[in-house]
Design a protein around this motif. Sequence first.
Motif, PDB file in Angstrom:
ATOM      1  N   ALA A 260       0.827  -1.209   0.000  1.00  8.80           N
ATOM      2  CA  ALA A 260       0.000   0.000   0.000  1.00  8.80           C
ATOM      3  C   ALA A 260       0.865   1.264   0.000  1.00  8.80           C
ATOM      4  O   ALA A 260       0.350   2.378   0.094  1.00  8.80           O
ATOM      5  CB  ALA A 260      -0.931   0.004   1.203  1.00  8.80           C
ATOM      6  N   GLY A 261       2.185   1.086  -0.087  1.00 17.71           N
ATOM      7  CA  GLY A 261       3.076   2.237  -0.173  1.00 17.71           C
ATOM      8  C   GLY A 261       3.490   2.823   1.160  1.00 17.71           C
ATOM      9  O   GLY A 261       3.970   3.952   1.216  1.00 17.71           O
ATOM     10  N   ARG A 262       3.288   2.076   2.218  1.00 12.27           N
ATOM     11  CA  ARG A 262       3.653   2.574   3.551  1.00 12.27           C
ATOM     12  C   ARG A 262       5.011   2.018   3.955  1.00 12.27           C
ATOM     13  O   ARG A 262       5.371   0.895   3.626  1.00 12.27           O
ATOM     14  CB  ARG A 262       2.611   2.154   4.589  1.00 12.27           C
ATOM     15  CG  ARG A 262       1.202   2.582   4.264  1.00 12.27           C
ATOM     16  CD  ARG A 262       1.050   4.051   4.127  1.00 12.27           C
ATOM     17  NE  ARG A 262       1.279   4.689   5.408  1.00 12.27           N
ATOM     18  CZ  ARG A 262       1.077   5.954   5.663  1.00 12.27           C
ATOM     19  NH1 ARG A 262       0.639   6.738   4.712  1.00 12.27           N
ATOM     20  NH2 ARG A 262       1.307   6.443   6.840  1.00 12.27           N
ATOM     21  N   HIS A 263       5.787   2.810   4.683  1.00 11.39           N
ATOM     22  CA  HIS A 263       7.056   2.364   5.239  1.00 11.39           C
ATOM     23  C   HIS A 263       6.763   1.811   6.631  1.00 11.39           C
ATOM     24  O   HIS A 263       6.069   2.457   7.423  1.00 11.39           O
ATOM     25  CB  HIS A 263       8.038   3.526   5.336  1.00 11.39           C
ATOM     26  CG  HIS A 263       9.327   3.176   6.014  1.00 11.39           C
ATOM     27  ND1 HIS A 263      10.304   2.457   5.392  1.00 11.39           N
ATOM     28  CD2 HIS A 263       9.758   3.428   7.264  1.00 11.39           C
ATOM     29  CE1 HIS A 263      11.304   2.272   6.241  1.00 11.39           C
ATOM     30  NE2 HIS A 263      10.989   2.860   7.376  1.00 11.39           N
ATOM     31  N   VAL A 264       7.284   0.643   6.921  1.00  7.79           N
ATOM     32  CA  VAL A 264       7.031   0.008   8.218  1.00  7.79           C
ATOM     33  C   VAL A 264       8.319  -0.016   9.025  1.00  7.79           C
ATOM     34  O   VAL A 264       9.354  -0.463   8.547  1.00  7.79           O
ATOM     35  CB  VAL A 264       6.500  -1.441   8.033  1.00  7.79           C
ATOM     36  CG1 VAL A 264       6.275  -2.100   9.378  1.00  7.79           C
ATOM     37  CG2 VAL A 264       5.232  -1.436   7.195  1.00  7.79           C
ATOM     38  N   LYS A 265       8.236   0.468  10.249  1.00  9.29           N
ATOM     39  CA  LYS A 265       9.364   0.466  11.158  1.00  9.29           C
ATOM     40  C   LYS A 265       8.934  -0.257  12.416  1.00  9.29           C
ATOM     41  O   LYS A 265       7.916   0.102  13.026  1.00  9.29           O
ATOM     42  CB  LYS A 265       9.789   1.895  11.495  1.00  9.29           C
ATOM     43  CG  LYS A 265      10.953   1.979  12.441  1.00  9.29           C
ATOM     44  CD  LYS A 265      11.328   3.431  12.701  1.00  9.29           C
ATOM     45  CE  LYS A 265      12.444   3.505  13.712  1.00  9.29           C
ATOM     46  NZ  LYS A 265      12.822   4.905  13.991  1.00  9.29           N
ATOM     47  N   VAL A 266       9.673  -1.281  12.792  1.00 12.17           N
ATOM     48  CA  VAL A 266       9.329  -2.056  13.982  1.00 12.17           C
ATOM     49  C   VAL A 266      10.332  -1.708  15.075  1.00 12.17           C
ATOM     50  O   VAL A 266      11.546  -1.750  14.874  1.00 12.17           O
ATOM     51  CB  VAL A 266       9.389  -3.580  13.685  1.00 12.17           C
ATOM     52  CG1 VAL A 266       9.093  -4.382  14.952  1.00 12.17           C
ATOM     53  CG2 VAL A 266       8.423  -3.937  12.572  1.00 12.17           C
ATOM     54  N   THR A 267       9.806  -1.354  16.233  1.00  8.18           N
ATOM     55  CA  THR A 267      10.639  -1.040  17.386  1.00  8.18           C
ATOM     56  C   THR A 267      10.336  -2.034  18.496  1.00  8.18           C
ATOM     57  O   THR A 267       9.171  -2.234  18.843  1.00  8.18           O
ATOM     58  CB  THR A 267      10.351   0.390  17.895  1.00  8.18           C
ATOM     59  OG1 THR A 267      10.546   1.305  16.814  1.00  8.18           O
ATOM     60  CG2 THR A 267      11.239   0.760  19.052  1.00  8.18           C
ATOM     61  N   VAL A 268      11.391  -2.657  19.021  1.00  7.12           N
ATOM     62  CA  VAL A 268      11.213  -3.627  20.092  1.00  7.12           C
ATOM     63  C   VAL A 268      11.761  -3.006  21.369  1.00  7.12           C
ATOM     64  O   VAL A 268      12.904  -2.561  21.415  1.00  7.12           O
ATOM     65  CB  VAL A 268      11.949  -4.950  19.770  1.00  7.12           C
ATOM     66  CG1 VAL A 268      11.779  -5.945  20.916  1.00  7.12           C
ATOM     67  CG2 VAL A 268      11.471  -5.528  18.446  1.00  7.12           C
ATOM     68  N   LEU A 269      10.936  -2.965  22.409  1.00  3.62           N
ATOM     69  CA  LEU A 269      11.321  -2.371  23.688  1.00  3.62           C
ATOM     70  C   LEU A 269      11.426  -3.437  24.758  1.00  3.62           C
ATOM     71  O   LEU A 269      10.781  -4.502  24.661  1.00  3.62           O
ATOM     72  CB  LEU A 269      10.295  -1.311  24.102  1.00  3.62           C
ATOM     73  CG  LEU A 269      10.055  -0.182  23.106  1.00  3.62           C
ATOM     74  CD1 LEU A 269       8.889   0.684  23.565  1.00  3.62           C
ATOM     75  CD2 LEU A 269      11.300   0.657  22.949  1.00  3.62           C
TER      76      LEU A 269
END
Length: 83
Positions: A71-80
């Motif tokens: 869908a043209g979105r940038h995905v950033k995953v953050t693990v805390l």
Amino acid sequence: MKQVRFVGKSLEDIKAFSEAARQRAGYQLLHEYSDKAAQIMGVSRPRVSDAIRGKIDNFTIDSLVDMLTKAGRHVKVTVLEAA
């Protein structure tokens, strides 16, 4: 879109008709959006509807990331760290 003829006489009839028309228009827009989004993301319309309604337990992280990427979105995953 088909036209609907209004035959009510009271203010309450007008309000009820207006609300029903607004709901139909909203449903049609959501349906059209879901169809287009499903084509772009390569999934079925019910899958798009599930995602829109927040039923993400039905998806793997990979499938959600794939859908968003298509869908043209940038995905950033953050693990805390756990609190």
